[in-house]
Design a protein around this motif. Structure first.
Motif, PDB file in Angstrom:
ATOM      1  N   ILE A  63       0.836  -1.202   0.000  1.00  0.00           N
ATOM      2  CA  ILE A  63       0.000   0.000   0.000  1.00  0.00           C
ATOM      3  C   ILE A  63       0.871   1.252   0.000  1.00  0.00           C
ATOM      4  O   ILE A  63       0.614   2.212  -0.736  1.00  0.00           O
ATOM      5  N   LEU A  64       1.913   1.258   0.811  1.00  0.00           N
ATOM      6  CA  LEU A  64       2.808   2.414   0.857  1.00  0.00           C
ATOM      7  C   LEU A  64       3.519   2.621  -0.476  1.00  0.00           C
ATOM      8  O   LEU A  64       3.639   3.750  -0.962  1.00  0.00           O
ATOM      9  N   HIS A  65       3.987   1.528  -1.077  1.00  0.00           N
ATOM     10  CA  HIS A  65       4.658   1.649  -2.373  1.00  0.00           C
ATOM     11  C   HIS A  65       3.684   2.163  -3.443  1.00  0.00           C
ATOM     12  O   HIS A  65       4.028   3.064  -4.223  1.00  0.00           O
ATOM     13  N   ALA A  66       2.480   1.586  -3.473  1.00  0.00           N
ATOM     14  CA  ALA A  66       1.521   1.930  -4.526  1.00  0.00           C
ATOM     15  C   ALA A  66       0.959   3.335  -4.332  1.00  0.00           C
ATOM     16  O   ALA A  66       0.981   4.158  -5.256  1.00  0.00           O
ATOM     17  N   LEU A  67       0.447   3.624  -3.135  1.00  0.00           N
ATOM     18  CA  LEU A  67      -0.172   4.924  -2.912  1.00  0.00           C
ATOM     19  C   LEU A  67       0.872   6.040  -2.872  1.00  0.00           C
ATOM     20  O   LEU A  67       0.629   7.145  -3.381  1.00  0.00           O
ATOM     21  N   GLY A  69       3.813   6.152  -4.449  1.00  0.00           N
ATOM     22  CA  GLY A  69       4.228   6.433  -5.817  1.00  0.00           C
ATOM     23  C   GLY A  69       3.127   7.065  -6.639  1.00  0.00           C
ATOM     24  O   GLY A  69       3.374   7.970  -7.446  1.00  0.00           O
ATOM     25  N   CYS A  70       1.873   6.625  -6.432  1.00  0.00           N
ATOM     26  CA  CYS A  70       0.750   7.173  -7.194  1.00  0.00           C
ATOM     27  C   CYS A  70       0.523   8.639  -6.843  1.00  0.00           C
ATOM     28  O   CYS A  70       0.290   9.470  -7.728  1.00  0.00           O
ATOM     29  N   VAL A  71       0.597   8.968  -5.563  1.00  0.00           N
ATOM     30  CA  VAL A  71       0.406  10.363  -5.150  1.00  0.00           C
ATOM     31  C   VAL A  71       1.531  11.241  -5.694  1.00  0.00           C
ATOM     32  O   VAL A  71       1.288  12.332  -6.242  1.00  0.00           O
ATOM     33  N   ALA A  72       2.782  10.775  -5.558  1.00  0.00           N
ATOM     34  CA  ALA A  72       3.918  11.572  -6.040  1.00  0.00           C
ATOM     35  C   ALA A  72       3.826  11.797  -7.549  1.00  0.00           C
ATOM     36  O   ALA A  72       3.944  12.934  -8.039  1.00  0.00           O
ATOM     37  N   VAL A 130       6.556   6.951 -11.888  1.00  0.00           N
ATOM     38  CA  VAL A 130       6.778   7.197 -13.317  1.00  0.00           C
ATOM     39  C   VAL A 130       5.631   6.635 -14.149  1.00  0.00           C
ATOM     40  O   VAL A 130       5.308   7.168 -15.223  1.00  0.00           O
ATOM     41  N   THR A 131       4.976   5.590 -13.672  1.00  0.00           N
ATOM     42  CA  THR A 131       3.831   5.023 -14.390  1.00  0.00           C
ATOM     43  C   THR A 131       2.589   5.880 -14.236  1.00  0.00           C
ATOM     44  O   THR A 131       1.821   6.062 -15.196  1.00  0.00           O
ATOM     45  N   ALA A 132       2.358   6.415 -13.039  1.00  0.00           N
ATOM     46  CA  ALA A 132       1.133   7.175 -12.775  1.00  0.00           C
ATOM     47  C   ALA A 132       1.184   8.583 -13.358  1.00  0.00           C
ATOM     48  O   ALA A 132       0.144   9.123 -13.780  1.00  0.00           O
ATOM     49  N   ALA A 133       2.356   9.209 -13.369  1.00  0.00           N
ATOM     50  CA  ALA A 133       2.460  10.617 -13.774  1.00  0.00           C
ATOM     51  C   ALA A 133       1.900  10.888 -15.170  1.00  0.00           C
ATOM     52  O   ALA A 133       1.093  11.821 -15.347  1.00  0.00           O
ATOM     53  N   SER A 189      -1.017   1.383 -10.365  1.00  0.00           N
ATOM     54  CA  SER A 189      -0.038   1.537  -9.290  1.00  0.00           C
ATOM     55  C   SER A 189       0.107   0.249  -8.493  1.00  0.00           C
ATOM     56  O   SER A 189       1.228  -0.168  -8.168  1.00  0.00           O
ATOM     57  N   PHE A 190      -0.988  -0.394  -8.175  1.00  0.00           N
ATOM     58  CA  PHE A 190      -0.904  -1.639  -7.416  1.00  0.00           C
ATOM     59  C   PHE A 190      -0.277  -2.745  -8.254  1.00  0.00           C
ATOM     60  O   PHE A 190       0.544  -3.524  -7.757  1.00  0.00           O
ATOM     61  N   LYS A 191      -0.643  -2.820  -9.536  1.00  0.00           N
ATOM     62  CA  LYS A 191      -0.056  -3.859 -10.386  1.00  0.00           C
ATOM     63  C   LYS A 191       1.449  -3.657 -10.545  1.00  0.00           C
ATOM     64  O   LYS A 191       2.239  -4.607 -10.441  1.00  0.00           O
ATOM     65  N   VAL A 192       1.832  -2.412 -10.790  1.00  0.00           N
ATOM     66  CA  VAL A 192       3.248  -2.122 -10.994  1.00  0.00           C
ATOM     67  C   VAL A 192       4.030  -2.292  -9.694  1.00  0.00           C
ATOM     68  O   VAL A 192       5.166  -2.788  -9.695  1.00  0.00           O
ATOM     69  N   ALA A 193       3.428  -1.903  -8.564  1.00  0.00           N
ATOM     70  CA  ALA A 193       4.113  -2.061  -7.274  1.00  0.00           C
ATOM     71  C   ALA A 193       4.399  -3.525  -6.986  1.00  0.00           C
ATOM     72  O   ALA A 193       5.503  -3.892  -6.561  1.00  0.00           O
TER      73      ALA A 193
END
Length: 261
Positions: A63-67, A69-72, A130-133, A189-193
């Motif tokens: 969750i920390l990795h996905a959320l 990275g997604c927020v950033a 980098v995926t979410a941006a 984000s969850f898939k990539v994390a």
């Protein structure tokens, strides 16, 4: 009609999940345990993971990795996208950059992150960002460019403050593009994390999947996958349901105005 809509949505949602479960069980029976474990086997593996205390810390790490990275990545994409929609030079310069980022496979960013930061959670977070941006950027760019030019010109003529123009004219149109984009970015984000965790050896669901794979434990592998999907669905409901509700309420208020006009 509208009163029964939530009940109908709940019914068809349950029907879809039941069909998926039935297809899963059929596949397990048809192809055998070396291809797909049965639902009871996966359920027992999930209970064992939770009871052993492995599931909680792993899910929290993912969750920390996905959320995170997604927020950033989402904040960067949102800010640059809005700026690009308002200023032509910014949009013209940034669009090919973010398009290139979007077209780069996430596995390439995992490898680069491992070279830059070494194994661990940083690689997963950077890959997610980098995926979410670019997903959020393209939605924000298109949303700002789709604003009503006549209303913007009227606001300028009446000397409306820039902040008021942003909140009353830009953001409502932007929301129509951003809500689906944020939902897509969250799912990615969850898939990539998880993928980055598997390849980098980081803690989290991906680390659990890597361990289960090394032991040829298919029920535990599927249990980790189901847990990750469940967390994604919960995060989607908690984080995006308010945005969807606000968007639906805004559209509902706009309909009578449009009908009256």
């Amino acid at each position: 009609m509208r009163a029964g809509r939530p009940l109908a949505v709940a019914f068809w949602t349950f029907a879809g999940l039941a069909a998926l479960a039935a297809a899963w069980q059929w596949g397990a029976v048809a192809f055998g345990p070396f291809v797909l474990p049965t639902l009871p086997e996966t359920g027992r593996a999930m209970v064992a993971l939770v009871a052993s205390g492995k599931a909680g810390p792993a899910l929290l790490a993912t969750i920390l990795h996905a959320l995170g990275g997604c927020v950033a990545g989402g904040v960067v994409g949102l800010v640059v996208g809005i700026a690009g929609g308002l200023a032509l030079p910014v949009g013209a310069m940034s669009r090919p950059v973010f398009t290139a980022l979007l077209g780069t496979p996430p596995i390439a960013w995992v490898v680069l992150s491992l070279l830059w930061f070494g194994p661990g959670g940083m690689a997963a977070g950077v890959t997610v960002a980098v995926t979410a941006a670019p997903i959020v950027f393209l939605a924000a760019l298109q949303g700002v460019r789709s604003r009503d030019a006549a209303l913007m010109e009227m606001a300028r003529l009446y000397r409306a403050p820039p902040l008021q123009r942003l909140t009353d004219l830009v953001l409502p149109t932007l929301a129509d593009f951003l809500v689906p984009a944020i939902a897509t970015a969250l799912a990615f984000s969850f898939k990539v994390a998880v993928m980055a965790e598997v390849l980098s050896g980081a803690d989290g669901v991906g680390g659990g999947i890597a361990t289960a794979r090394s032991h040829f434990d298919l029920p535990e592998t599927m249990a980790w996958i189901v847990l990750a999907v469940a967390v994604l669905l919960v995060a989607d409901g908690l984080l995006l349901a308010p945005l969807r509700g606000w968007r639906a309420a805004r559209e509902g208020r706009a309909l009578p105005v449009a009908a009256g006009g």
